[in-house]
Structure formats: C-alpha cells, structure tokens
Enzyme design. Structure first.
Site, short mmCIF file in Angstrom:
data_model
loop_
_atom_site.label_atom_id
_atom_site.label_comp_id
_atom_site.label_asym_id
_atom_site.label_seq_id
_atom_site.Cartn_x
_atom_site.Cartn_y
_atom_site.Cartn_z
CG ASP A 27 -1.65 -1.10 1.46
OD1 ASP A 27 -2.39 -1.74 0.47
OD2 ASP A 27 -1.93 -1.65 2.76
CD GLU B 29 -9.49 -2.67 -0.98
OE1 GLU B 29 -10.02 -2.76 0.20
OE2 GLU B 29 -8.76 -3.72 -1.41
O1 FUB Z 1 -3.29 -3.75 3.40
C1 FUB Z 1 -4.44 -3.99 3.60
C2 FUB Z 1 -5.51 -3.52 2.69
O2 FUB Z 1 -5.29 -4.23 1.48
C3 FUB Z 1 -5.48 -2.20 2.05
O3 FUB Z 1 -5.89 -1.14 3.13
C4 FUB Z 1 -6.24 -2.26 0.81
O4 FUB Z 1 -6.16 -1.28 0.06
C5 FUB Z 1 -5.60 -3.56 0.45
O5 FUB Z 1 -4.41 -3.10 -0.10
#
Ligand code: FUB
Length: 452
Positions: free
Chosen positions: A39, A213
């Site tokens: 991320d 997301e």
């Molecule tokens: O890293 C945990 C979660 O996985 C993140 O918050 C999302 O965006 C995905 O990458």
C-alpha cells in the site's frame, strides 16, 4: 552458511532500526528488500521522495489472525534518486496510539501530506472504543519532519468509518480526505487537518459492481483524477475516473494497471510527479508468491496521452532510477528477457529476502537491464557472481543484444558461486542498457554483475 549469514545481517539491520539509525537500501522492484511492504503512499517532500507503506508481517497463533493481513506498525522510506532508499525506521506503532485496540494488527494502508510546516500521517485501524466506529476508523499523527517523530492524536477523526485514507490539497488550499468502505467517500477537511469540515459523500459515478478501495486523488492540468483498485473480474486492478471537482462527479475513464500477474488479490497505489517524470507506486507479492498478504512495494514510470488519459502501466522488475555501474547490478530485475533459455529463480527458496538469480541455459539466451550509469571515467573490468556446474561462457553487451561486446566472461565448472573478473574490451561513458548473453547451452546462474 549463507542462510545464517543473511539472518545475522537482518538481525543487525533490525537492531540498528531499533536504536534509531537509518538503513540504506538499493532497489529495483520490489523497492524494499528486507521486509514486506504494501500500500505505498509516495509523496514528494523537498527534493526527496518519501514512501509511507503498510508493513505486512506474518500472523502466528500468538499474533493476528493466521491467513489474514497482519500489520502492527509503519516505516517510512525516502530516496533522492529513486535507487538508493533510506529506511527511517518505525514511525507509528499500534500499541503506542492511545485509542487503538492493542494488538489488533490492523494498521492498514496510510497516507501522509504536508501543510503549513507540519506532516500529517493518516492511518486506518481498529479503535478499542467501538463508539468511534465498529471496525475501522482513521487516525492522524503529526510531525515536523517527513520522517518523524510523529505524535499520534489522542482520538481518531470523528465521523470516518472505513479504510485507506488519502488526502488531497487543492490549489485554493482546501484539503479533502478520501477513504473507502464498500464505496469511496470524500469530505472536506478543516484547516487543522484532523477534523472533517463537511459531511462525507459517496463519490460517483464509479463502478457499482465489484469491490472498490484504496482511493488516491491527484490533479493535473485542471483535471481531478480519482484512481482506485477495483475488482472488475476476480482480483483487483487499478482504474481511474476523472472529474472537474475534487468531490466529483467522476467519469470512469480507464485502467491504469491490469490484475497482478502473480495473482496478488490486492493492489494499492499512489501517483506522483518527481523531476518531470510521473511514477506509479503499487504492490505485488514478490517475496511471497504463495501467500498474497505478505506484499512488496514497487514503482514504474507512468505516462499520459496528449488528451490527458493515462497510458496503461506494465509492471516491470527493473522499476525506476538509474543503477551505478560499480554496484552489484541485479540483472534478474530485468527490463526484457529472451523468449527461451532464460528464467529467474529465488537464490534460496527457504530465505526469499536473499533475492533472485538469472538462469541462462541456451546459446543466445539473454536478459536486458536498462539505465546503468558507467560515469565518465574509463572502467577496466567486470565482475560477475556466477555458478556453472559444467562451466560456461557469457558475453556482456550494451545498446542491444547484438551491440558492442563489453566483456567475455568464462565461468569455470563448479557447483559453488564464484566471483569471475574479466577485462573490459569496450567502454562507453554515460548511461547504457546492458545485455548479458549466454554463449553456450550450458546451465549458468548469475547473481549480479558490476564494473570496476
Ligand atoms: O493492506 C490492507 C488492505 O489491503 C489495504 O487497506 C487495501 O487497500 C488492500 O491493499
């Protein structure tokens, strides 16, 4: 022996981080080579790029939930040249933030932004008091410098439920917070950067089927690009929509990066411009091919079409930045590889952070590694760390696979790694593309090459 040595070096690195000294890393893709990272939120602060990633660790029966994401802290990394990265160590830890549920191991995708002399670090995690939110909410930690020390706020941002915070400051100085929770939400931030100034709105018109997301918003030439991972098929790919306003509405415009070739279910990204070039930071599961919740951050160049649309980015191993000729050049992080007779494998499958090797086993098989800076001073020799059970021979060329031969490198038969030194037959100053070519059908493994 090599294994033990590697573990020892990692132990020393961790000790150095604990006592607050920074660590220097050289990188192509993945960018971070001694720990998992995911991320990536990249930001340009001054003349350096700072990356604020999540920090995946492996869950055990005692920590986190086995088989799921497990994150307890955040590091920040920075670079002035996109090749040499400094690990500034841990900036926020779950058990040092007063409102975070202890040992919740849910320090997910963060972001960081500069405003009025302060650096604001936003992170999503689980509060111990569920009146803030059931599930995830977003907190802020504030610092005077991009690498910290960051001081967490006593409580999370009110009225935010969800993950993946992203902050954008418009030209008029108005700041916006974005996050996701099924939909993608946005709201204005007050000048203090730690409170919402408006009610959250669901951003439209985005895909209404498949998880969305990880919002990341940026502006270019008056257009607002809302970029996000979205599951159009089975796993996430990076998409974007454009609009005339930071809160939309947006128009679905295209795909920035297709689904991970290694099958990593998530992708999560950020986009920056640094010294006239745009870059996409994202993640795959390079060091953990069998478990996609132990990820590694990467970066590749990003280009726009003349109409402002984004050209799709193909992930590379080579990544970004120029590599100095006198370093250990990891040719397994190649730009291109021949159709047959060349492949990449872990040096040690039991110790994957040791990295990879190139395996050549057919006459004419090759790998191409771009942007090697030979400098101006004539180099005299090349060293290759190689292994060839039956012996073998390599050629090093520049420009293209049939370009000038820089060196001929004979590898003696043997099952151990050897450092083979050969004189340079040809030298050209400046930045060159390198080709390592097999001269015979023998099995040759190459760890790295470098020029003196
Ligand atoms: O890293 C945990 C979660 O996985 C993140 O918050 C999302 O965006 C995905 O990458």
């Amino acid at each position: 022996m090599k294994n033990t040595m590697h573990k020892y070096i990692l132990m020393i690195c961790r000790y150095i981080l604990l006592v607050g000294i920074t660590i220097q890393l050289h990188a192509q893709n993945p960018l971070i080579r001694d720990q998992y990272s995911a991320d990536p939120s990249a930001r340009v602060f001054g003349d350096r790029v700072y990356v604020y990633p999540s920090h995946d660790i492996l869950a055990t029966q005692e920590r986190g939930r086995v088989g799921w994401f497990c994150m307890e802290d955040y590091h920040v990394f920075s670079s002035a040249n996109l090749t040499d990265w400094t690990d500034h160590g841990v900036i926020v830890h779950q058990n040092k933030v007063p409102w975070v549920k202890p040992d919740s191991y849910s320090m997910w995708a963060p972001d960081c932004i500069y405003r009025n002399g302060k650096y604001y670090f936003y992170f999503p995690t689980t509060p111990k008091d569920t009146s803030y939110a059931r599930g995830f909410t977003v907190g802020v930690a504030i610092a005077d410098k991009p690498e910290g020390p960051f001081v967490p706020q006593p409580a999370p941002i009110m009225n935010v439920r969800g993950i993946d915070p992203n902050v954008f400051i418009d030209k008029d100085g108005q700041a916006y917070l974005y996050w996701s929770q099924g939909n993608i939400y946005g709201a204005k931030l007050k000048d203090n950067m730690v409170e919402l100034a408006s009610d959250p709105v669901v951003l439209g018109e985005l895909p209404n089927r498949g998880l969305k997301e990880g919002p990341y918003l940026f502006e270019r030439n008056g257009t607002y690009y809302l970029t996000y991972p979205h599951v159009e098929n089975k796993i996430e790919r990076l998409e974007y929509a454009i609009g005339d306003n930071p809160l939309g509405p947006f128009k679905i415009t295209g795909v920035i990066m297709d689904e991970s070739p290694t099958g990593c279910w998530t992708n999560h990204h950020s986009i920056i411009q640094f010294k006239d070039q745009w870059y996409l930071f994202y993640h795959h599961n390079d060091y953990s091919p069998a478990f996609d919740k132990a990820r590694s951050i990467r970066a590749d160049s990003l280009f726009f079409n003349t109409d402002g649309t984004i050209k799709k980015v193909t992930p590379t191993y080579r990544g970004i930045g120029v590599t100095k000729a006198n370093t250990q050049i990891q040719i397994d992080r190649y730009n291109r590889i021949s159709d047959g007779g060349a492949s990449i494998a872990f040096l040690d499958t039991a110790s994957k952070f040791q990295g990879w090797k190139t395996v050549l086993e057919a006459t004419g098989a090759w790998v191409q590694y771009n942007s090697v800076d030979f400098g101006q001073k004539k180099r005299k020799s090349v060293t290759v760390r190689a292994l060839a059970p039956e012996g073998g021979s390599l050629q090093i060329r520049i420009h293209d696979v049939e370009g000038p031969v820089v060196a001929e490198v004979p590898i003696a038969a043997g099952n151990d790694w050897q450092l083979v030194k050969a004189p340079l037959l040809h030298f050209e100053p400046g930045i060159q593309n390198l080709f390592v070519v097999a001269k015979d059908n023998n099995h040759i493994e190459v760890d790295w090459t470098g020029f003196e």
